[in-house]
Design an enzyme around this catalytic site. Structure first.
Site, PDB file in Angstrom:
ATOM      1  N   MET A   1     -12.337   4.085  -0.340  1.00 16.64           N
ATOM      2  CA  MET A   1     -12.957   4.193   1.131  1.00 16.64           C
ATOM      3  C   MET A   1     -13.592   5.305   1.028  1.00 16.64           C
ATOM      4  SD  MET A   1      -9.952   2.621   3.022  1.00 16.64           S
ATOM      5  CE  MET A   1      -8.499   2.824   1.953  1.00 16.64           C
TER       6      MET A   1
ATOM      7  N   MET B   1     -11.220  -6.484   5.444  1.00 14.74           N
ATOM      8  CA  MET B   1     -10.659  -5.667   6.032  1.00 14.74           C
ATOM      9  C   MET B   1     -10.303  -6.297   7.540  1.00 14.74           C
ATOM     10  SD  MET B   1     -10.255  -3.038   3.971  1.00 14.74           S
ATOM     11  CE  MET B   1      -9.283  -2.147   5.282  1.00 14.74           C
TER      12      MET B   1
ATOM     13  N   MET C   1      -9.203   7.653   0.189  1.00 12.84           N
ATOM     14  CA  MET C   1      -9.923   8.017   1.345  1.00 12.84           C
ATOM     15  C   MET C   1     -10.693   9.217   1.267  1.00 12.84           C
ATOM     16  SD  MET C   1      -7.624   6.645   4.524  1.00 12.84           S
ATOM     17  CE  MET C   1      -6.604   5.120   4.349  1.00 12.84           C
TER      18      MET C   1
ATOM     19  N   SER D   1       0.837  -1.297   0.066  1.00  7.49           N
ATOM     20  CA  SER D   1       0.108   0.067   0.148  1.00  7.49           C
ATOM     21  C   SER D   1       0.744   1.353  -0.124  1.00  7.49           C
ATOM     22  CB  SER D   1      -0.840   0.039   1.142  1.00  7.49           C
ATOM     23  OG  SER D   1      -1.482   1.421   1.370  1.00  7.49           O
TER      24      SER D   1
ATOM     25  N   ASP E   1      -6.591  -7.085   3.807  1.00 10.89           N
ATOM     26  CA  ASP E   1      -6.006  -5.515   4.083  1.00 10.89           C
ATOM     27  C   ASP E   1      -6.099  -4.894   5.388  1.00 10.89           C
ATOM     28  OD1 ASP E   1      -5.224  -2.941   3.642  1.00 10.89           O
ATOM     29  OD2 ASP E   1      -7.019  -2.365   2.442  1.00 10.89           O
TER      30      ASP E   1
ATOM     31  N   HIS F   1      -8.457   1.019  -3.922  1.00 11.52           N
ATOM     32  CA  HIS F   1      -9.375   0.677  -2.734  1.00 11.52           C
ATOM     33  C   HIS F   1     -10.160   2.031  -2.404  1.00 11.52           C
ATOM     34  CE1 HIS F   1      -9.535  -0.635   1.711  1.00 11.52           C
ATOM     35  NE2 HIS F   1     -10.643  -0.622   1.172  1.00 11.52           N
TER      36      HIS F   1
ATOM     37  N   ASP G   1      -4.684   3.478  -1.693  1.00 11.97           N
ATOM     38  CA  ASP G   1      -5.835   3.748  -0.693  1.00 11.97           C
ATOM     39  C   ASP G   1      -6.489   5.095  -0.956  1.00 11.97           C
ATOM     40  OD1 ASP G   1      -6.010   1.210   0.823  1.00 11.97           O
ATOM     41  OD2 ASP G   1      -4.079   1.548   1.471  1.00 11.97           O
TER      42      ASP G   1
ATOM     43  N   HIS H   1      -1.359  -1.207  -4.468  1.00 16.36           N
ATOM     44  CA  HIS H   1      -2.413  -0.748  -3.698  1.00 16.36           C
ATOM     45  C   HIS H   1      -2.553   0.601  -3.473  1.00 16.36           C
ATOM     46  CE1 HIS H   1      -5.788  -1.991  -1.356  1.00 16.36           C
ATOM     47  NE2 HIS H   1      -5.364  -1.201  -0.375  1.00 16.36           N
TER      48      HIS H   1
HETATM   49  C1  DX5 Z   1      -6.304   0.930   5.734  1.00 16.71           C
HETATM   50  C2  DX5 Z   1      -5.820   0.796   4.202  1.00 16.71           C
HETATM   51  C3  DX5 Z   1      -4.632  -0.085   4.035  1.00 16.71           C
HETATM   52  C4  DX5 Z   1      -3.522   0.176   5.027  1.00 16.71           C
HETATM   53  C5  DX5 Z   1      -2.621  -1.337   5.330  1.00 16.71           C
HETATM   54  O1  DX5 Z   1      -7.359   1.709   5.630  1.00 16.71           O
HETATM   55  O2  DX5 Z   1      -6.949   0.228   3.343  1.00 16.71           O
HETATM   56  O3  DX5 Z   1      -4.404  -0.485   2.847  1.00 16.71           O
HETATM   57  O4  DX5 Z   1      -2.761   1.165   4.516  1.00 16.71           O
HETATM   58  O5  DX5 Z   1      -1.646  -0.787   6.204  1.00 16.71           O
HETATM   59  P1  DX5 Z   1      -1.043  -1.498   7.119  1.00 16.71           P
HETATM   60  O6  DX5 Z   1      -0.244  -2.515   6.307  1.00 16.71           O
HETATM   61  O7  DX5 Z   1       0.009  -0.699   7.795  1.00 16.71           O
HETATM   62  O8  DX5 Z   1      -1.939  -2.127   8.105  1.00 16.71           O
HETATM   63 ZN    ZN Z   2      -6.366  -0.444   1.494  1.00 17.52          ZN
END
Ligand code: DX5
Ligand code: ZN
Length: 228
Positions: A72, A141, A41, A12, A177, A70, A39, A37
């Site tokens: 969110m 998750m 948000m 990520s 994840d 991903h 993320d 990956h």
């Molecule tokens: C959390 C994200 C993950 C996160 C994982 O909201 O979707 O992808 O970056 O990070 P680690 O591996 O540090 O838990």
């Molecule tokens: Zn993620």
């Protein structure tokens, strides 16, 4: 993208140096990752803000493997086209992001991307039951989404096993994840997961100037997951 259930490591870039995405992506790919990956948000569905479609479009040419986005965000449907146009290979939306997950999965596939459905820790595996023929990935998750570096929630291992049974022979990836490390990776791999997202556990100890630790970290997670 051809389908297989071998273990794939998806760093990520939430844990990368934000001033250096191009070089960070080149470094993790050179060090052996399988997917990248991303993320996304929105400060609403999750209490953190990250990347929009222009950032995704800007990093796309640097990704030679698989761009795994991903989302969110909520609402999600009106943004799918923009992330697909930015070049996402996989777009994952959350089951909790709105009442019309079926429509969301249709929209992702219609955009040309592979469709992923993410389940928060409190969401039961049955949330995917009526969507099994329209998804390419289910993301379990193993932390509450919003931040990297959180602790793995062990109750989710059983959810992975139940999903694996529900999926049967269908070509659906099970992605994990949150909190993936060499310690937790074998638990979910044994339960049937094949795509392991890892942020802090991949990027720790390395940098674009010193990328070798990225490779050591990726190999440590992969070998723990494959039992090598
Ligand atoms: C959390 C994200 C993950 C996160 C994982 O909201 O979707 O992808 O970056 O990070 P680690 O591996 O540090 O838990
Ligand atoms: Zn993620």
């Amino acid at each position: 993208m051809t389908f297989d259930r071998s273990i794939k490591i998806a760093p990520s870039i939430l844990s990368a140096d934000f001033a250096n995405f191009g070089q960070e992506i080149a470094a993790i790919e050179a060090q052996g990752c399988d997917w990248v990956h991303v993320d996304v948000m929105d400060g609403h569905f999750v209490p953190n803000l990250t990347f929009g479609p222009p950032l995704c479009a800007a990093i796309r040419p640097h990704i030679k493997t698989v761009m795994d986005v991903h989302l969110m965000i909520s609402p999600v449907d009106q943004y799918i086209e923009a992330y697909a146009a930015a070049g996402a290979d996989v777009i994952t939306a959350h089951a909790e992001a709105g009442p019309h997950t079926h429509r969301t999965m249709q929209a992702i596939r219609a955009s040309g991307a592979k469709a992923g459905l993410a389940l928060n820790p409190a969401t039961p595996p049955e949330a995917v039951e009526y969507l099994l023929d329209m998804i390419d990935l289910v993301c379990v998750m193993t932390v509450n989404p919003g931040f990297g570096g959180q602790k793995f929630i062990h109750s989710q291992v059983q959810k992975v096993a139940r999903l694996r049974t529900m999926i049967g022979d269908r070509e659906i990836h099970i992605q994990i994840d949150g909190g993936v490390t060499p310690e937790t990776a074998p638990l979910v791999a044994r339960a049937g997961a094949d795509v392991l997202v890892a942020g802090s556990a991949v990027f720790k100890g390395g940098s674009v100037a010193n990328p070798a630790p990225y490779g050591e970290n990726i190999r440590a997670i992969r070998s723990a997951a494959t039992g090598v």
